[in-house]
Design an enzyme around this catalytic site. Structure first.
Site, PDB file in Angstrom:
ATOM      1  N   LYS A 196     -20.561 108.049  34.063  1.00 20.78           N
ATOM      2  CA  LYS A 196     -21.499 108.838  34.820  1.00 20.78           C
ATOM      3  C   LYS A 196     -21.022 109.785  35.645  1.00 20.78           C
ATOM      4  CE  LYS A 196     -25.546 107.274  35.664  1.00 20.78           C
ATOM      5  NZ  LYS A 196     -26.734 106.419  36.348  1.00 20.78           N
ATOM      6  N   GLU A 202     -10.717 103.065  35.173  1.00 24.56           N
ATOM      7  CA  GLU A 202     -10.397 102.555  33.816  1.00 24.56           C
ATOM      8  C   GLU A 202     -10.554 103.679  32.741  1.00 24.56           C
ATOM      9  OE1 GLU A 202     -11.828  99.035  36.103  1.00 24.56           O
ATOM     10  OE2 GLU A 202     -12.568 101.206  35.838  1.00 24.56           O
ATOM     11  N   GLY A 254     -26.484 101.540  34.261  1.00 23.19           N
ATOM     12  CA  GLY A 254     -25.276 101.776  33.223  1.00 23.19           C
ATOM     13  C   GLY A 254     -25.603 100.656  31.958  1.00 23.19           C
ATOM     14  N   ARG A 255     -25.985  99.375  32.214  1.00 21.10           N
ATOM     15  CA  ARG A 255     -26.125  98.253  31.330  1.00 21.10           C
ATOM     16  C   ARG A 255     -27.654  98.355  30.623  1.00 21.10           C
ATOM     17  NH1 ARG A 255     -26.290  96.706  36.391  1.00 21.10           N
ATOM     18  NH2 ARG A 255     -28.194  95.650  37.379  1.00 21.10           N
ATOM     19  N   GLU A 340     -25.042  90.508  35.706  1.00 11.97           N
ATOM     20  CA  GLU A 340     -24.857  91.899  36.619  1.00 11.97           C
ATOM     21  C   GLU A 340     -26.287  91.946  37.234  1.00 11.97           C
ATOM     22  OE1 GLU A 340     -21.605  94.778  36.119  1.00 11.97           O
ATOM     23  OE2 GLU A 340     -23.560  95.956  35.515  1.00 11.97           O
ATOM     24  N   LYS A 500     -13.105  96.984  42.950  1.00 10.09           N
ATOM     25  CA  LYS A 500     -12.736  98.355  42.802  1.00 10.09           C
ATOM     26  C   LYS A 500     -12.058  98.822  43.901  1.00 10.09           C
ATOM     27  CE  LYS A 500     -16.029  99.767  39.474  1.00 10.09           C
ATOM     28  NZ  LYS A 500     -17.558 100.570  39.108  1.00 10.09           N
TER      29      LYS A 500
END
Length: 534
Positions: A196, A202, A254-255, A340, A500
């Protein structure tokens, strides 16, 4: 909040589940619900009429139905980020106007989906090509929600593949992209970079490696890279033309995102018609979730069974066990979806939870799992509620005997978990084998199955794009209901941020550009170990 459930469980903990079928010949019908090709059976649990009433009352008290309407109407139920939660709109682009922040979101959804369809068709029919001609392979580069969903679905719908072969890269470990790219032709490979923000370290590390590989092999990165991102400035800097960038809004987590542009690689593999079938399955489950009441609502019942087992019975984990090799990635996908979303310790109002939140979700496909971890499920000291899935029909009619054996194994496992084997039955088996005395007793005890272990079964006619859409949406709504009952925000994921941030500061220390100053003794020692050997 769950004290009543715990009291109900304590009163039933030793009651044989199998006895419930003896006292009610209609139990299987009474404790199951169906929608189209889906049948959800939760009769092999300790849930009875009294427990069911308590669970339904809990859903009423927490206003699950009201919260669902709020979500679908575009209210900003993701309160920590001030966002609506509208992944459901991705599978209903032709619905009634839906206004978010003063604008109808439907027209942009339709425009993006139409562009996806046209581009996918151009790739699949050869109108868009690479430096070496028609695309033979697609590599999707993403991580988390930008990878798990489409990777799971692409494998699940393998019988419907009639486009370029799809591959997925997620891990920053160089072995992953090396092994995926090895053997591919850089002149006929299309790379889809899914991020996004187009800054995920990564994903962008892998994207740059893929671009270098393509350029070195004679490919044309400007024509052979596409992006799923909202960061048009970053995609342009990377060299991806604007017409090959597909964006999605911040009200799509996202998921929950493979229904839109994140699913572009899936669309390339199975085609636009079957992708539309996948969306239609999700929408059918949405309509059901919004309109079905009480025990007729499959997502509500799936969630309430989960609440019963985790919050009522204190079972800490949940096993997802699809008896379908093509659903091999489904447990990992549901693991992310659940853990999550509902792996939280703070309530919506910022106070600490006084009860456990989401369970640990894990699993593998049957029958492989039977020869791995089912030993613990059947005879271990802890109870693991199991969620079985199986299709009545496979996609290989010439191998029907394989599928019959698969179904038999699935049904046998749920029956065995419920029935178990008593010490008396085990003794009889050992007598038949010729054992006597103390050795008979010792051998018999090793063959006792406690039984009385709960399971549910989701069964369907065949794993089609439509059915997969139903199943994924079913579990999305299950997570939503559980989150509402737990009083948490299922749509943020602050728990992924700290690692992160620390990784960014550690990278120059690992590379040797900076000394490991300010780090604890353990971390500094580990960095020095790596530096001395790299």
């Amino acid at each position: 909040m769950f004290e009543n459930l715990k009291v109900l469980h304590a009163a039933r903990a030793d009651r044989p589940i199998a006895d419930l079928f003896q006292t009610s010949s209609a139990r299987a019908d009474a404790f199951s619900t169906s929608l189209g090709d889906l049948l959800f059976d939760y009769s092999k649990t300790q849930i009875d009429a009294e427990v069911l009433a308590a669970l339904l009352q809990l859903a009423t008290d927490r206003d699950v139905a009201g919260r669902a309407k709020a979500m679908f109407s575009g209210e900003k139920i993701n309160t920590t980020e001030g966002r609506a939660v509208l992944h459901t709109a991705l599978r209903d682009p032709d619905g009634a106007p839906l206004v978010v922040d003063g604008a109808d979101i439907r027209p942009p959804l339709r425009e993006t989906l139409d562009r996806m369809r046209k581009t996918a068709n151009d790739v699949r029919n050869g109108a868009l090509t690479g430096a070496g001609g028609a695309f033979t392979d697609v590599v999707n580069i993403g991580i988390g929600g930008s990878d798990l969903g489409p990777a799971m679905a692409a494998l699940a719908l393998a019988p419907y593949h009639d486009g370029p072969k799809c591959h997925f890269v997620s891990n920053v470990d160089g072995a992953h992209i090396h092994d995926v790219l090895q053997g591919l032709d850089p002149k006929t490979t299309l790379v889809v970079v899914a991020s996004k923000t187009f800054t995920t370290i990564e994903t962008m590390t892998n994207a740059r490696t893929a671009r270098d590989w393509m350029t070195a092999g004679g490919g044309d990165a400007s024509a052979q890279f596409m992006a799923v991102s909202t960061a048009m400035d970053h995609t342009a800097t990377f060299g991806i033309p604007a017409q090959h960038v597909f964006g999605f809004e911040d009200w799509v987590g996202g998921r929950y995102s493979m229904w839109g542009p994140i699913g572009f690689s899936l669309m390339l593999a199975i085609g636009t018609d079957d992708f539309d079938g996948f969306l239609a399955g999700g929408k059918a489950m949405d309509d059901h979730f919004l309109t079905a009441e009480g025990t007729d609502n499959m997502a509500l019942m799936l969630a309430l069974v989960g609440i019963w087992h985790h919050q009522g019975c204190d079972y800490p984990t949940r096993a997802v066990l699809p008896y379908d090799q093509r659903l091999a990635r489904l447990p990992a996908y549901f693991q992310q979806l659940e853990m999550e979303s509902n792996g939280k310790s703070v309530a919506m109002d910022g106070t600490s939870l006084e009860y456990v939140s989401g369970p640990v979700v894990w699993g593998e496909p049957g029958t492989n799992g039977q020869h791995a971890f089912y030993q613990l499920i059947h005879q271990g000291t802890g109870v693991v509620p199991c969620e079985f899935m199986v299709a009545a029909q496979g996609h290989e009619p010439d191998l029907a005997h394989h599928h019959q054996l698969l179904v038999a194994n699935c049904l046998a496992q749920s029956e065995a978990l419920m029935r178990g084997r008593s010490l008396e039955e085990a003794r009889a088996l050992m007598v038949a084998k010729g054992f006597e005395g103390d050795e008979l007793e010792r051998q018999a005890r090793h063959r006792v199955f406690p039984g009385n272990r709960p399971s549910t079964t989701l069964i369907y006619t065949k794993l089609t794009p439509f059915v997969l859409g139903q199943i994924v949406a079913l579990y999305e709504h299950r997570v939503f209901v559980e989150g509402v009952i737990l009083g948490i925000n299922s749509y943020d994921q602050w728990g992924v941020e700290l690692g992160k941030e620390l990784a960014k500061s550690l990278e120059p220390m690992v590379s040797g550009d900076q000394p490991p100053e300010g780090k604890d003794g353990s971390t500094a020692a580990l960095i020095n170990y790596v530096r001395a050997r790299s």
